[in-house]
Design an enzyme around this catalytic site. Sequence first.
Site, PDB file in Angstrom:
ATOM      1  N   HIS A 129       0.305  32.937   0.454  1.00 17.83           N
ATOM      2  CA  HIS A 129       0.206  34.360   0.778  1.00 17.83           C
ATOM      3  C   HIS A 129      -0.511  34.662   2.103  1.00 17.83           C
ATOM      4  O   HIS A 129      -0.152  35.577   2.814  1.00 17.83           O
ATOM      5  CB  HIS A 129      -0.511  35.062  -0.373  1.00 17.83           C
ATOM      6  CG  HIS A 129      -0.253  36.534  -0.441  1.00 17.83           C
ATOM      7  ND1 HIS A 129      -0.477  37.260  -1.572  1.00 17.83           N
ATOM      8  CD2 HIS A 129       0.208  37.413   0.484  1.00 17.83           C
ATOM      9  CE1 HIS A 129      -0.161  38.528  -1.342  1.00 17.83           C
ATOM     10  NE2 HIS A 129       0.244  38.648  -0.113  1.00 17.83           N
TER      11      HIS A 129
ATOM     12  N   TYR B  24      -1.347  40.766  -6.432  1.00 18.54           N
ATOM     13  CA  TYR B  24      -0.989  42.161  -6.717  1.00 18.54           C
ATOM     14  C   TYR B  24      -1.353  42.530  -8.168  1.00 18.54           C
ATOM     15  O   TYR B  24      -1.379  43.710  -8.508  1.00 18.54           O
ATOM     16  CB  TYR B  24       0.504  42.430  -6.515  1.00 18.54           C
ATOM     17  CG  TYR B  24       1.037  42.234  -5.120  1.00 18.54           C
ATOM     18  CD1 TYR B  24       0.196  41.977  -4.036  1.00 18.54           C
ATOM     19  CD2 TYR B  24       2.410  42.315  -4.872  1.00 18.54           C
ATOM     20  CE1 TYR B  24       0.714  41.797  -2.767  1.00 18.54           C
ATOM     21  CE2 TYR B  24       2.925  42.142  -3.603  1.00 18.54           C
ATOM     22  CZ  TYR B  24       2.076  41.868  -2.553  1.00 18.54           C
ATOM     23  OH  TYR B  24       2.603  41.687  -1.301  1.00 18.54           O
TER      24      TYR B  24
END
Length: 324
Positions: free
Chosen positions: A132, A71
């Site tokens: 992830h 992110y």
Amino acid sequence: MAKWATLAAAAAVVASSNGIPSVPVRGVDSKTVELPLVGIGTWLQNSTVAEAAVREAFQNGYRHVDTAFVYKNQDGVGRALKSVPLAVGLRREDYWVTSKIPPGNNASTVRQYLDTCLRDLQLDYVDLMLIHYNDPNISTKAQRQEQWKEMEKWAKDGKARALGVSHYCREHVEDILEVATVPIAVNQVQYHVGMGPSGRRANDDKEWMKTKGILYESFSPLCGPCDPPHNMELVNGSLVTSIGNKYGKSGPQVALKWLAQQGIPVIPRSAEKEHMQENADLFSWQLSEADMAALTKADSPAVAGGPSGEDSGDCPAHTENFVV
Ligand SMILES: *[C@@H]1O[C@H](CO)[C@@H](O)[C@H](O)[C@H]1NC(C)=O
Ligand SMILES: *[C@@H]1O[C@H](CO)[C@@H](O)[C@H](O)[C@H]1NC(C)=O
Ligand SMILES: *[C@@H]1O[C@H](CO)[C@@H](O)[C@H](O)[C@H]1NC(C)=O
Ligand SMILES: *[C@@H]1O[C@H](CO)[C@@H](O)[C@H](O)[C@H]1NC(C)=O
């Protein structure tokens, strides 16, 4: 295992002092840790926006933030966490931080990702660290196992209270279970109203996860990444709106409550105080069984981002059987 499946069920949800209940998950060294059912998500926010959002959220009762290496906003999240929790009287053990690392090729790369996360977040430990996703180019079984083993070493050094995965379906989890000595606490995947009836390739083997004591956590609970007009269906669509009218609640509250009432944690993203407050106001009311059933039966909006509405694209992200 059955014991943990029961623990993770909605019935085990316990109320916390700030009004947001938590669910128990399996931590490192057999300790149970309490994961708050609502957190502030930060996907697609840059550092500046994420910092402001986390500040606002923690000033409004949130005790849980979800971020990730990819992110690119962990420094902003870290700046917010450095000051706001302290200012509102929270100790580190009073709030929850989830981060995620991309699939790494080898142990030393994994270690670099892990340490970078802590450094950017300015924390001594995270509550939950996830792998992830699977990169179809490099995510072999051997790679998944090597990554997990390195994460375990790191966690056992006190750097994480629990470990888990994201975008994983059964075959990926099975690879890790072959070598795991720390429980897989959580699988964070896309799940929202509209996906109740979909099959395993959309739902990432939801029922199977439960039998393994892995808590199913929802991202995109309002189907933000859905193509228009489906991205508005859980905001002002007729199903959630008509149900919400009965309770004096909004469409998004109904969509989030459907998850929370099942004991599934949600991490909606918001940069606005009103939405944050609304998104966390899920625990002083209950959806009726009939309304829960109607929401579970809904088959729209479908899973977003995969090759089809029946396939999240997570299961095939496996070198051995990846199909473009
Ligand atoms: C971060 O995102 C906001 C909102 O999209 C934008 O206004 C701002 O310029 C961005 N900041 C940086 C440093 O990119
Ligand atoms: C680990 O992977 C990185 C990045 O691909 C590479 O630079 C490094 O040489 C690898 N280390 C070992 C021990 O293989
Ligand atoms: C995998 O490799 C191909 C070819 O180099 C590239 O086009 C693709 O973007 C890569 N996929 C991912 C997820 O990185
Ligand atoms: C929902 O909101 C969108 C965007 O504001 C709007 O285009 C749409 O007409 C609304 N739908 C309903 C059913 O009100």
